[in-house]
Design a protein around this motif. Structure first.
Motif, PDB file in Angstrom:
ATOM      1  N   ARG A 176     -54.848 -58.992 -19.446  1.00 46.00           N
ATOM      2  CA  ARG A 176     -54.839 -59.496 -18.067  1.00 46.00           C
ATOM      3  C   ARG A 176     -55.583 -60.827 -17.946  1.00 46.00           C
ATOM      4  NH1 ARG A 176     -53.346 -56.051 -13.869  1.00 46.00           N
ATOM      5  NH2 ARG A 176     -54.819 -57.073 -12.493  1.00 46.00           N
ATOM      6  N   PRO A 225     -38.263 -64.897 -11.380  1.00 43.20           N
ATOM      7  CA  PRO A 225     -39.070 -65.932 -12.038  1.00 43.20           C
ATOM      8  C   PRO A 225     -38.371 -67.292 -12.052  1.00 43.20           C
ATOM      9  CG  PRO A 225     -38.904 -63.982 -13.430  1.00 43.20           C
ATOM     10  CD  PRO A 225     -37.962 -63.777 -12.301  1.00 43.20           C
ATOM     11  N   ILE A 275     -46.210 -67.924 -19.049  1.00 44.34           N
ATOM     12  CA  ILE A 275     -46.220 -66.679 -19.790  1.00 44.34           C
ATOM     13  C   ILE A 275     -45.287 -65.704 -19.069  1.00 44.34           C
ATOM     14  CG2 ILE A 275     -48.519 -66.698 -20.847  1.00 44.34           C
ATOM     15  CD1 ILE A 275     -49.427 -65.372 -18.187  1.00 44.34           C
ATOM     16  N   PRO A 335     -51.940 -67.851 -12.877  1.00 49.04           N
ATOM     17  CA  PRO A 335     -50.944 -67.193 -13.740  1.00 49.04           C
ATOM     18  C   PRO A 335     -49.614 -67.950 -13.765  1.00 49.04           C
ATOM     19  CG  PRO A 335     -51.999 -65.587 -12.321  1.00 49.04           C
ATOM     20  CD  PRO A 335     -52.553 -66.917 -11.934  1.00 49.04           C
ATOM     21  N   ALA A 336     -49.213 -68.444 -12.595  1.00 54.75           N
ATOM     22  CA  ALA A 336     -47.918 -69.106 -12.484  1.00 54.75           C
ATOM     23  C   ALA A 336     -47.827 -70.344 -13.367  1.00 54.75           C
ATOM     24  CB  ALA A 336     -47.658 -69.486 -11.025  1.00 54.75           C
ATOM     25  N   PHE A 359     -45.055 -54.995 -17.544  1.00 53.94           N
ATOM     26  CA  PHE A 359     -46.128 -54.082 -17.150  1.00 53.94           C
ATOM     27  C   PHE A 359     -45.809 -52.645 -17.558  1.00 53.94           C
ATOM     28  CE2 PHE A 359     -46.657 -57.752 -14.560  1.00 53.94           C
ATOM     29  CZ  PHE A 359     -48.007 -57.833 -14.277  1.00 53.94           C
ATOM     30  N   GLN A 360     -46.871 -51.872 -17.730  1.00 56.80           N
ATOM     31  CA  GLN A 360     -46.706 -50.467 -18.070  1.00 56.80           C
ATOM     32  C   GLN A 360     -45.893 -49.742 -16.993  1.00 56.80           C
ATOM     33  OE1 GLN A 360     -50.384 -48.361 -18.556  1.00 56.80           O
ATOM     34  NE2 GLN A 360     -49.409 -46.635 -19.549  1.00 56.80           N
ATOM     35  N   LEU A 377     -54.725 -62.827 -14.627  1.00 54.00           N
ATOM     36  CA  LEU A 377     -54.927 -61.878 -13.526  1.00 54.00           C
ATOM     37  C   LEU A 377     -56.405 -61.490 -13.400  1.00 54.00           C
ATOM     38  CD1 LEU A 377     -51.801 -59.686 -14.291  1.00 54.00           C
ATOM     39  CD2 LEU A 377     -52.067 -61.318 -12.422  1.00 54.00           C
ATOM     40  N   MET A 394     -44.738 -61.356 -18.573  1.00 59.76           N
ATOM     41  CA  MET A 394     -45.459 -60.120 -18.830  1.00 59.76           C
ATOM     42  C   MET A 394     -44.604 -58.923 -18.452  1.00 59.76           C
ATOM     43  SD  MET A 394     -49.341 -59.287 -17.741  1.00 59.76           S
ATOM     44  CE  MET A 394     -50.087 -57.678 -17.857  1.00 59.76           C
ATOM     45  N   ALA A 453     -53.215 -63.338 -19.092  1.00 58.34           N
ATOM     46  CA  ALA A 453     -52.182 -63.562 -18.076  1.00 58.34           C
ATOM     47  C   ALA A 453     -52.726 -64.352 -16.891  1.00 58.34           C
ATOM     48  CB  ALA A 453     -51.625 -62.232 -17.600  1.00 58.34           C
TER      49      ALA A 453
END
Lengths: 278, 360
Positions: free
Chosen positions: B47, B99, B77, B72-73, B81-82, B52, B79, B50
């Protein structure tokens, strides 16, 4: 067994219907009275159903009184308050849920605490404040006043609602290239729609029905909403214009009933979701 | 292509430290797994990369540029997520296109690229569906699609397979390996599943309690674990760990535990407390200088896991599927000396070389 459940069901129904009757009767009576001719109102014994249906009172209220002006004021007031409360409360609730800063929980409790103050206590200070700001006697002053006491509840309702929105959604939007505000608008707000609708409905009804503040803070027809306006023009020390009052009351109730009927489905969803954390 | 560097990165939440002084250099195009039990700081590390979470101290750089303060933007990158974090109110196509939309790609271009990604991931027929109408595996592919649709410098994957059933997980593992081979992008993969880390990674960063324990290839991590934690965490069934000490024996030293004695060929000091590590496959049952009593026999089909007792320790060994062992039986066994591990009292790996012993 079967008999007993049948009797208990009948009893339950009788009980339920009598409660419905007690609650609905004044409303039904209001509608019936509004369409009866003046002379029929005070007849003894009273008639239940009108013997002659007339819309004369509606016509008189709409044409001969400033009803429409009050109506317009009420619409501006209720819509304005609702928009103001929703904008502040969604952003505020989002901050209380997502951002971490010292005193966040204390702040949330403090917000609720203001809700505990009896509204009467705030009238005089608020009035003086409005005079000092130079906005006394305007619709805007009422809008601000209503916002102050609708906001705490709205914040809490939306806060518990937004706690159910997964944090990952916002994180995903940020990584996907959204700014914080874009993530809020693109992803958080659409998820919060049921909560926003219930909050908006609550605020709208509160602003539409409010009487006390409207009575104290505003004393010009230009800024008078329906609640105080109708009382002011139809109830005098000498006479109460029952027919006109009932006709005006029916027309006052309509917008709320219509809005409520349209949004009822979302409302139950919204209130339900507040209690369950996702 | 992008290199990722963590330079003394620390992250604390109040008084709780999630990541301690992390140094990690990920090469361009490398597939790196952050592996560890829950709460080890691996997700926090991801994170932070990323954007975050902000590191408390230290520097994170992508391609030599420090990105600590970059939103982040702006990091370029992607990502996964789980929880997949699909936008519930958007269709599959809108999810994948989001995106691109945020980066100002024109509608026509978006449609082309979404269609291309959907074709790769076999999502073509599902583009108009909402996420809640999809199965777990389909949702997972949409999440992957949303990451793939752009051409980011680094891919971050946070336990993307943990919500899938075992069969689908094995399938997706193969797909991800194939995907990485094809696009050759830097990928950082967080998992608590050592099988995923071992099979997919170029290198594995094993973490525990916010501290990086070892960073190496799957082979290195498995064959030369840097400390006791890595030794016991990697491998299933886990490594047998036997506590004992080094004593003088004949001309040299020997590791001694009860009536077990293993001659040391090189290294070590007499009297030192040492933990001996033996992988289950490095114990050979049936012949050898030692004896053990069989306790439990667990046939799994392709092999048989045997629990046996020797010198008051329970040892786990792998045996052939056709071995005729029964509980209570006393059998001789040997260990492969060149594959033994030794750790000091603090759990660090010791450079001991054991000699093959032929007598007890």
């Amino acid at each position: 067994m079967r008999n007993r459940s049948l009797t208990s069901r009948i009893l339950l129904n009788v009980l339920a219907w009598s409660i419905v009757f007690v609650i609905a009767f004044p409303l039904v009576w209001m509608i019936l009275t509004s369409v009866k001719p003046q002379f029929e109102l005070f007849r003894i014994p009273p008639t239940i159903l009108p013997q002659e249906v007339t819309f004369e009172h509606y016509h008189r209220v709409l044409v001969e009184t400033p009803f429409l002006k009050y109506f317009r004021n009420s619409v501006i007031l209720a819509v304005g308050t609702t928009v103001l409360v929703i904008v502040i409360a969604t952003l505020g609730a989002h901050s209380l849920v997502r951002f971490s800063y010292p005193g966040r929980e204390r702040l949330a409790q403090l917000v609720l605490f203001t809700y505990l103050l009896p509204s009467v206590v705030l009238i005089i200070p608020l009035y003086l404040l409005m005079v000092w700001l130079g906005i006394a006697n305007t619709l805007f002053s009422l809008m601000l006043a209503y916002t102050t006491f609708a906001l705490p509840f709205a914040l809490w309702l939306l806060r518990s609602f937004m706690q159910g929105i997964p944090q990952d959604l916002e994180a995903a939007a940020l990584v996907d290239g959204a700014s914080r505000m874009e993530a809020f608008v693109d992803v958080i707000l659409p998820q919060a729609v049921p909560g926003i609708i219930s909050t908006a409905l609550f605020t709208f009804i509160l602003a539409w029905n409010e009487y006390l503040y409207a009575l104290v803070l505003v004393n010009t027809d230009e800024a008078r909403p329906l609640t105080t306006g109708v009382m002011n023009m139809l109830i005098t020390a000498f006479n109460i214009e029952w027919s006109l009052l009932m006709a005006a009351s029916v027309m006052m109730s309509l917008p709320v009933i219509i809005v409520f009927a349209l949004l009822q489905k979302h409302l139950t969803r919204g209130f339900g979701a507040g209690g369950v954390k996702g | 292509m992008a290199e990722v560097t963590f330079d003394k990165v620390r992250k604390a939440f109040g008084s709780a430290v999630a990541v301690r002084e992390l140094d990690l250099a990920i090469r361009s195009g490398e597939f790196v797994s952050l592996l560890g039990p829950s709460g080890c700081g691996k997700t926090t590390t991801l994170r932070m990369l990323a954007g975050l979470e902000t590191p408390t101290s230290g520097a994170i750089s992508i391609d030599g540029t420090v990105v600590n303060e970059l939103a982040p933007a702006k990091r370029d990158i992607a990502m996964v997520f789980q929880s997949y974090a699909l936008y519930p109110h958007m269709s599959v196509a809108q999810n994948i296109a989001y995106p691109l939309k945020k980066r100002g790609v024109s509608r026509a271009d978006r449609d082309v690229r979404v269609a291309a990604v959907a074709a790769t991931l076999q999502l073509g027929a599902l583009l108009d569906r909402k996420p809640r109408q999809l199965s777990g595996g389909q949702q997972q592919r949409v999440a992957l699609g949303r990451a793939l649709v752009r051409d980011p410098r680094v891919f971050l994957l946070d336990e993307p397979l943990s919500n899938l059933d075992a069969k689908l997980r094995a399938h997706m593992r193969a797909e991800l390996i194939e995907l990485h081979r094809r696009i050759g992008k830097t990928m950082v993969y967080v998992t608590h599943d050592q099988l995923e880390a071992m099979t997919m990674s170029d290198r594995i960063a094993v973490m525990h309690d916010g501290v990086l324990q070892q960073f190496g290839t799957p082979k290195e991590v498995y064959e030369t674990p840097a400390n006791l934690f890595v030794a016991s965490f990697i491998g299933s069934p886990g490594m047998n760990l036997v506590k004992g000490e080094l004593r003088a024996a004949g001309s040299g030293l020997a590791f001694v535990r009860g009536d077990l004695s293993l001659p040391v060929a090189n290294g070590g000091t007499a009297g030192a407390a040492v933990t001996l590590g033996v992988r289950p496959e490095d114990i050979t049952l049936g012949a050898g200088p030692f004896a053990c009593t069989i306790r439990v026999v667990e046939p799994t089909g392709h092999e048989t896991i045997v629990m046996a007792e020797a010198a008051g320790e329970t040892l786990v060994a792998r045996a052939a599927p056709d071995s005729q062992l029964v509980p209570g039986q006393v059998v001789p066994f040997a260990v492969r000396a060149q594959r033994l591990h030794a750790f000091d009292a603090d759990g660090r790996r010791l450079p001991l070389v054991f000699a093959q012993s032929n007598g007890a």
